[in-house]
Design a protein around this motif. Structure first.
Motif, PDB file in Angstrom:
ATOM      1  N   HIS A 190       0.863  -1.188   0.000  1.00 34.33           N
ATOM      2  CA  HIS A 190       0.000   0.000   0.000  1.00 34.33           C
ATOM      3  C   HIS A 190       0.896   1.233   0.000  1.00 34.33           C
ATOM      4  CE1 HIS A 190      -2.890  -2.959   1.606  1.00 34.33           C
ATOM      5  NE2 HIS A 190      -3.842  -2.135   1.224  1.00 34.33           N
ATOM      6  N   ILE A 191       0.660   2.155  -0.937  1.00 31.79           N
ATOM      7  CA  ILE A 191       1.408   3.410  -0.877  1.00 31.79           C
ATOM      8  C   ILE A 191       0.502   4.564  -0.444  1.00 31.79           C
ATOM      9  CG2 ILE A 191       3.170   2.681  -2.515  1.00 31.79           C
ATOM     10  CD1 ILE A 191       1.813   4.462  -4.597  1.00 31.79           C
ATOM     11  N   ASP A 192      -0.684   4.208   0.008  1.00 26.96           N
ATOM     12  CA  ASP A 192      -1.591   5.145   0.677  1.00 26.96           C
ATOM     13  C   ASP A 192      -2.234   4.398   1.835  1.00 26.96           C
ATOM     14  OD1 ASP A 192      -1.412   7.465  -1.101  1.00 26.96           O
ATOM     15  OD2 ASP A 192      -2.413   6.190  -2.573  1.00 26.96           O
ATOM     16  N   LEU A 193      -2.569   5.125   2.882  1.00 27.83           N
ATOM     17  CA  LEU A 193      -3.159   4.502   4.062  1.00 27.83           C
ATOM     18  C   LEU A 193      -4.568   3.997   3.754  1.00 27.83           C
ATOM     19  CD1 LEU A 193      -2.532   4.129   7.164  1.00 27.83           C
ATOM     20  CD2 LEU A 193      -4.004   6.122   7.514  1.00 27.83           C
ATOM     21  N   PRO A 194      -4.890   2.731   4.033  1.00 30.38           N
ATOM     22  CA  PRO A 194      -6.266   2.240   3.875  1.00 30.38           C
ATOM     23  C   PRO A 194      -7.219   2.952   4.836  1.00 30.38           C
ATOM     24  CG  PRO A 194      -4.716   0.413   4.016  1.00 30.38           C
ATOM     25  CD  PRO A 194      -3.967   1.656   4.419  1.00 30.38           C
ATOM     26  N   LYS A 195      -8.518   2.922   4.501  1.00 27.23           N
ATOM     27  CA  LYS A 195      -9.515   3.630   5.307  1.00 27.23           C
ATOM     28  C   LYS A 195      -9.912   2.864   6.566  1.00 27.23           C
ATOM     29  CE  LYS A 195     -11.589   5.663   1.167  1.00 27.23           C
ATOM     30  NZ  LYS A 195     -12.821   5.740   0.331  1.00 27.23           N
ATOM     31  N   SER A 196      -9.663   1.563   6.581  1.00 24.65           N
ATOM     32  CA  SER A 196     -10.103   0.767   7.728  1.00 24.65           C
ATOM     33  C   SER A 196      -9.194  -0.439   7.897  1.00 24.65           C
ATOM     34  CB  SER A 196     -11.547   0.290   7.532  1.00 24.65           C
ATOM     35  OG  SER A 196     -11.603  -0.703   6.519  1.00 24.65           O
ATOM     36  N   LEU A 197      -9.200  -0.970   9.118  1.00 20.03           N
ATOM     37  CA  LEU A 197      -8.407  -2.162   9.386  1.00 20.03           C
ATOM     38  C   LEU A 197      -9.006  -3.385   8.686  1.00 20.03           C
ATOM     39  CD1 LEU A 197      -6.949  -2.518  12.980  1.00 20.03           C
ATOM     40  CD2 LEU A 197      -6.293  -3.827  10.980  1.00 20.03           C
ATOM     41  N   GLU A 198     -10.346  -3.412   8.546  1.00 21.52           N
ATOM     42  CA  GLU A 198     -10.953  -4.513   7.796  1.00 21.52           C
ATOM     43  C   GLU A 198     -10.462  -4.520   6.356  1.00 21.52           C
ATOM     44  OE1 GLU A 198     -14.600  -3.352  10.417  1.00 21.52           O
ATOM     45  OE2 GLU A 198     -12.867  -2.330   9.589  1.00 21.52           O
ATOM     46  N   GLY A 199     -10.472  -3.326   5.727  1.00 23.07           N
ATOM     47  CA  GLY A 199     -10.012  -3.235   4.350  1.00 23.07           C
ATOM     48  C   GLY A 199      -8.554  -3.643   4.218  1.00 23.07           C
TER      49      GLY A 199
ATOM     50  N   ALA B  30       3.510   2.061   3.115  1.00 21.12           N
ATOM     51  CA  ALA B  30       4.167   3.353   3.342  1.00 21.12           C
ATOM     52  C   ALA B  30       3.065   4.396   3.535  1.00 21.12           C
ATOM     53  CB  ALA B  30       5.047   3.732   2.148  1.00 21.12           C
ATOM     54  N   TYR B  31       3.138   5.137   4.638  1.00 23.74           N
ATOM     55  CA  TYR B  31       2.106   6.154   4.853  1.00 23.74           C
ATOM     56  C   TYR B  31       2.708   7.364   5.531  1.00 23.74           C
ATOM     57  CZ  TYR B  31       0.868   6.571   9.828  1.00 23.74           C
ATOM     58  OH  TYR B  31       0.834   6.888  11.158  1.00 23.74           O
ATOM     59  N   GLY B  32       2.023   8.496   5.361  1.00 21.52           N
ATOM     60  CA  GLY B  32       2.553   9.735   5.901  1.00 21.52           C
ATOM     61  C   GLY B  32       1.469  10.680   6.378  1.00 21.52           C
TER      62      GLY B  32
END
Length: 600
Positions: A303-312, A332-334
């Motif tokens: 993932h190069i962007d943070l997912p919206k949920s832990l389930e996802g 990777a998230y920022g």
């Protein structure tokens, strides 16, 4: 019934024993009872309805949300000698009638349909005429209206219980917290169903989360270092990011294909087919891609962007290592990810109750990203499961440091307040560092008391502080301007009534430490002397798959090939004991692989 089930498992599917609670589930459904099954991706959910389908008279109807993957799922059953078909919009009227007639003649054991097709008067009339042996509702979490992957057509599936009360139903999902589980039970009228909740643990997956610093270059380095030539999936938040990332990877020698809702249907289908059927393809996609993916040899999900949920996140990372072999989940998230997702929630048109659900889900995801504890413990804890530290995630392998960030946090919060609580992180950091940019001068922020008070930390350090303050709820984003604002939680921190420790150790240093350990999570541990033989087995599989125009994993998975490599069977009788080699595949492919094993 148990003896028959075990015989089917061994002769048809080629596995010696059931795993976990599979045997109980098969007995429940084959005996005519309803079941709700929560089992992680790769845990063997399909067997839980496929074996009862073979044991019960008639044909099982499997409801699946993605028509694009039904063909491969059905082809996989054909490889095992099982009569199966699908009904969806890809078939013309004549082909659809042929499938319907095969169903009515009793020639099929499994029929896959999309939920919207099942609910049509024509299909319901078909079921009235020829009742199903059982209904299997795959991806059952799609029925949850406030879940991470709601599909409106799933709501109508309660009709199955009303119209066909004597037909057993099995609802299956890999991702459902306690609230979603309750909603599945209510909406599908499964109050009397036996519930089977397996461990959510995927021990073969190594979880790693790093701080974003040119995510595409970080991603390329990760793939080149640990997954050269491997199949993988890269998830991005936007279509533009998908296109840019696929182009970047392709320009750097990685076979990468884009996938998102804006791509022409024929190109999208072609890319998906290449991913499923060729080796070493990296699919760069939005979350529109992946549900129901059966490809077992995906060695990494990034993932190069943070997912919206832990389930996802759990569902998406679960597409790695379905064959049980070592795999990587890399994220990777920022700071911008946190701000963007929080702003999307607040500016969206959802009701307040829905927004609160979305906030809670995002906060749980942020908790995983920022934790200094074992990642696996946090994930399993979210799904209500206790666990000990795994010893395999990044935090276990290279424990992060923490530091007393009370003073730094107070400076950052004060600066947000002094600059009017309507500017983004970049501007706040410029003020903290004492930079006289045009924007700083335009708003006279070089005159505020917080100008230049943060020179003890570099820009990256302040971004980390602000990111963690957002994640911890001391800051929020302004829906109108997207700027940073204080929350009530900031008050005791600003007044000196509490202390705050934050995550330390720059992520670049942590990533270097991981490299120095030289412990590849996705290594198949193939000895150098066995490498030529391994490649010969793969080539044999590839040739057989190409002859039939099917994905290579439908011939044999990597796990089965690895078992062959380790055991080196000398006869067909020996080959029959390899996990994943059933009677049909032994007859069709056994000699070819024996030849490959003993050539030369």
């Amino acid at each position: 019934m148990q003896t028959q089930a075990l015989e089917v498992l061994q002769k048809v599917f080629g596995y010696e024993q059931f795993r976990g609670r599979q045997a109980e589930i098969v007995a429940q459904v084959a005996g005519g009872g309803d079941a709700l099954v929560l089992m992680p991706t790769g845990g063997g959910k399909s067997l839980c309805f496929q074996i009862p389908a073979l044991l019960r008279p008639g044909c099982a109807v499997v409801i699946s949300p993605l028509i694009a993957l039904m063909q491969d799922q059905v082809e996989g059953l054909h490889q095992l000698g099982i009569a199966a078909a699908f009904l969806n919009s890809t078939l013309d009227a004549h082909a659809a009638r042929e499938v319907e007639q095969s169903y009515m003649r009793g020639e099929l054991k499994l029929l896959y349909v999309a939920p919207e097709r099942l609910l049509t008067p024509r299909f319901l009339a078909l079921l009235e005429h020829t009742p199903a042996s059982l209904f299997a509702i795959d991806e059952a979490h799609c029925v949850s209206q406030w879940g991470h992957d709601f599909r409106p057509e799933y709501i109508g599936l309660s009709l199955l219980h009303e119209r066909f009360p004597s037909v057993p139903r099995i609802a299956l999902t890999a991702t459902a917290d306690a609230a979603t589980r309750r909603e599945i039970v209510t909406r599908l009228a499964l109050e009397n169903a036996a519930q089977f909740v397996s461990s959510f643990d995927r021990p073969n997956i190594r979880y790693r989360i790093i701080e974003k610093d040119n995510a595409r270059k970080q991603l390329l380095a990760f793939i080149e270092r640990e997954h050269h030539g491997d199949a993988g999936i890269v998830y991005c938040l936007s279509r533009k990011r998908v296109e840019e990332t696929a182009a970047f990877l392709s320009a750097n020698g990685i076979t990468a294909l884009p996938y998102h809702a804006g791509i022409a249907a024929e190109i999208k289908a072609g890319n998906q087919t290449r991913f499923l059927r060729e080796d070493g393809i990296v699919m760069v996609a939005t979350i529109a891609f992946g549900m129901g993916i059966d490809k077992p040899d995906v060695r990494f999900v990034a993932h190069i962007d943070l997912p919206k949920s832990l389930e996802g996140y759990y569902q998406e990372t679960g597409r790695a290592g379905r064959d049980g072999l070592p795999s990587n989940a890399w994220l990777a998230y920022g700071l911008n990810d946190v701000m963007q997702l929080k702003e999307m929630i607040e500016s969206g048109g959802s009701p307040d109750a829905q927004k609160q659900v979305e906030r809670d889900k995002l906060n749980a995801m942020l908790g995983l990203a920022e934790t200094v504890a074992c990642r696996r413990q946090v994930i399993l804890g979210y799904f209500g499961e206790n666990a000990v530290p795994c010893g395999n995630c990044d935090n276990c392998l290279v424990p992060p440091t923490t530091w007393d960030a009370t003073d730094a946090a107070r400076k950052a919060l004060s600066c947000v307040f002094r600059t009017g609580q309507r500017f983004g992180a970049g501007h706040v950091i410029d003020v903290l560092l004492g930079k006289t940019t045009e924007k700083v001068k335009q708003h006279f922020h070089h005159t505020v008391t917080t100008f230049g008070i943060g020179k003890e930390l570099p820009e990256a350090g302040w971004r980390s502080v602000l990111r963690q303050l957002l994640a911890a709820g001391f800051l929020q984003t302004d829906t109108e301007f997207g700027g940073l604002q204080l929350t009530p939680a900031a008050r005791p921190l600003l007044k000196g009534e509490m202390q705050l420790r934050l995550r330390g150790l720059p992520e670049k240093q942590r990533d270097k430490t991981d490299r120095d350990k030289k412990r590849s999570a996705a290594s198949l541990d193939i000895a150098a002397t066995d490498e030529p033989l391994w490649q010969r087995l793969r080539s044999t599989r590839r040739a057989l798959a190409d002859e039939q125009s099917v994905p290579a994993y439908l011939i044999f998975t990597d796990a089965t090939l690895k078992a062959m490599l380790d055991a080196k069977p000398a006869t067909l009788a020996d080959m029959a004991h390899i996990s994943g080699v059933g009677a049909q595949k032994l007859e069709r492919y056994g000699l070819a692989f024996l030849d490959a094993l003993h050539a030369g």
